[in-house]
Design a protein around this motif. Sequence first.
Motif, PDB file in Angstrom:
ATOM      1  N   TYR A   1      10.266  -1.825  -2.323  1.00  0.00           N
ATOM      2  CA  TYR A   1       9.876  -0.826  -3.007  1.00  0.00           C
ATOM      3  C   TYR A   1      11.191   0.218  -3.318  1.00  0.00           C
ATOM      4  O   TYR A   1      12.120   0.254  -2.464  1.00  0.00           O
ATOM      5  CB  TYR A   1       9.019   0.331  -2.383  1.00  0.00           C
TER       6      TYR A   1
ATOM      7  N   THR B   1       1.825   4.406  -8.099  1.00  0.00           N
ATOM      8  CA  THR B   1       0.316   3.943  -7.409  1.00  0.00           C
ATOM      9  C   THR B   1       0.648   3.115  -6.092  1.00  0.00           C
ATOM     10  O   THR B   1       1.824   3.013  -5.724  1.00  0.00           O
ATOM     11  CB  THR B   1      -0.300   2.905  -8.454  1.00  0.00           C
ATOM     12  N   THR B   2      -0.228   2.845  -5.563  1.00  0.00           N
ATOM     13  CA  THR B   2      -0.239   2.432  -4.265  1.00  0.00           C
ATOM     14  C   THR B   2      -0.881   0.701  -4.394  1.00  0.00           C
ATOM     15  O   THR B   2      -1.100  -0.080  -3.467  1.00  0.00           O
ATOM     16  CB  THR B   2      -1.179   2.927  -3.243  1.00  0.00           C
TER      17      THR B   2
ATOM     18  N   GLY C   1       0.687  -1.402  -0.003  1.00  0.00           N
ATOM     19  CA  GLY C   1       0.108  -0.117   0.013  1.00  0.00           C
ATOM     20  C   GLY C   1       0.802   1.167   0.118  1.00  0.00           C
ATOM     21  O   GLY C   1       0.347   2.372  -0.108  1.00  0.00           O
ATOM     22  N   TRP C   2       2.230   1.083   0.157  1.00  0.00           N
ATOM     23  CA  TRP C   2       3.225   2.243   0.033  1.00  0.00           C
ATOM     24  C   TRP C   2       3.181   2.622  -1.451  1.00  0.00           C
ATOM     25  O   TRP C   2       2.943   1.838  -2.189  1.00  0.00           O
ATOM     26  CB  TRP C   2       4.430   1.778   0.519  1.00  0.00           C
ATOM     27  N   ALA C   3       3.460   3.974  -1.478  1.00  0.00           N
ATOM     28  CA  ALA C   3       3.629   4.491  -3.037  1.00  0.00           C
ATOM     29  C   ALA C   3       4.630   4.322  -3.638  1.00  0.00           C
ATOM     30  O   ALA C   3       5.824   4.488  -3.047  1.00  0.00           O
ATOM     31  CB  ALA C   3       3.520   6.028  -2.598  1.00  0.00           C
ATOM     32  N   ASP C   4       4.548   3.579  -4.867  1.00  0.00           N
ATOM     33  CA  ASP C   4       5.558   3.123  -5.631  1.00  0.00           C
ATOM     34  C   ASP C   4       6.177   4.075  -6.380  1.00  0.00           C
ATOM     35  O   ASP C   4       5.710   4.586  -7.204  1.00  0.00           O
ATOM     36  CB  ASP C   4       4.911   1.910  -6.530  1.00  0.00           C
TER      37      ASP C   4
ATOM     38  N   PRO D   1      -4.575  -3.692  -0.545  1.00  0.00           N
ATOM     39  CA  PRO D   1      -3.445  -3.872  -0.034  1.00  0.00           C
ATOM     40  C   PRO D   1      -3.547  -5.611   0.477  1.00  0.00           C
ATOM     41  O   PRO D   1      -4.563  -5.735   0.930  1.00  0.00           O
ATOM     42  CB  PRO D   1      -2.874  -2.966   1.014  1.00  0.00           C
TER      43      PRO D   1
END
Length: 317
Positions: free
Chosen positions: A258, A240-241, A232-235, A251
């Motif tokens: 990442y 995106t998450t 769910g972390w921003a890539d 998620p």
Amino acid sequence: MNRPVWEHLDPLAFNDGVFYVPAAVELQPRITLWGHPDQPDLREQIANDRPHGISGEKLLCLLCMRYQAQRGLPRAPVWLTFVEGRHGPMFRHEDGRSPHPEHQPETDTHKALKERKARTWESVGGTVEVEVWRPRARRRPDVLAIGPVLTVAGEVQHSKETPRTIRARQRALRKAGDRVVWTTDRGADNIAFLHSVPHLSVPALDDHRMYLSETRLEIGAGAITFETQRCGWADLWTGTTRCPVTRKAMPCGRLHLYPTLNPHSYSRQKAATTAMFPCGPRPHLDHLLEGILHGTWLPYRHRDRVSWIPAGAHTAR
């Protein structure tokens, strides 16, 4: 009637330079005084000895004629014109094609970065050759390093080129080594033409001697590390998450690697503990060159861009 010089010239007997017909000598633009220290006025003599090209029949491209011979093609002359280009003197093909890198005298910056690569690879146990002809690649890499496991061809790209030319040289150089690494002193916002090949960008310095004297040359582009974060972390790469495994918006709850610009993730790399050039607060050239030769950094393609990433993250992805 005398036969033209090119009819009895054997290009395989030369060093893929430029043959100057009036003096019957081979010019090697990447060597001091073009390989003729006893003739310091040779460059001026050639510049004034016009016309060149097909009408002058004074400068032959030995490298193109070598290619013809190796392919079993009929012998034919390939004429050149000597010009003063934006980045220095060069020998241009009469048909307008870009000059071979071998036929462009090197800038001081190019020489310094090439020496830095050679010096680094030698210090970490590599057997290094500079500007040596590689028959399979049909090219002379700026630097070739032979390590315990890998052979790496190193290129320095100081001037801008077309992406197509870079890709063609990359394909050829892959035949000279297991890896190819391009180094440039152009900024991260000015190297789009290198995005499709494994590259490293270092800062542009005012004095070329600093490329040899600076302890660390920090990498501005071309290398990236990873950090562990909950799904769910921003890539950084995709923007995106989404889950990098399932690609779903929901998620999955697991931990993933990442891509990150977090300097702490770089300094914590376990692979750096045995490196002669250990990790610092940011990636730097010597550490990356050592890691590439020893296989602890690998090229990774994401969409239209290639970056060097730690081997552990490469396996995980």
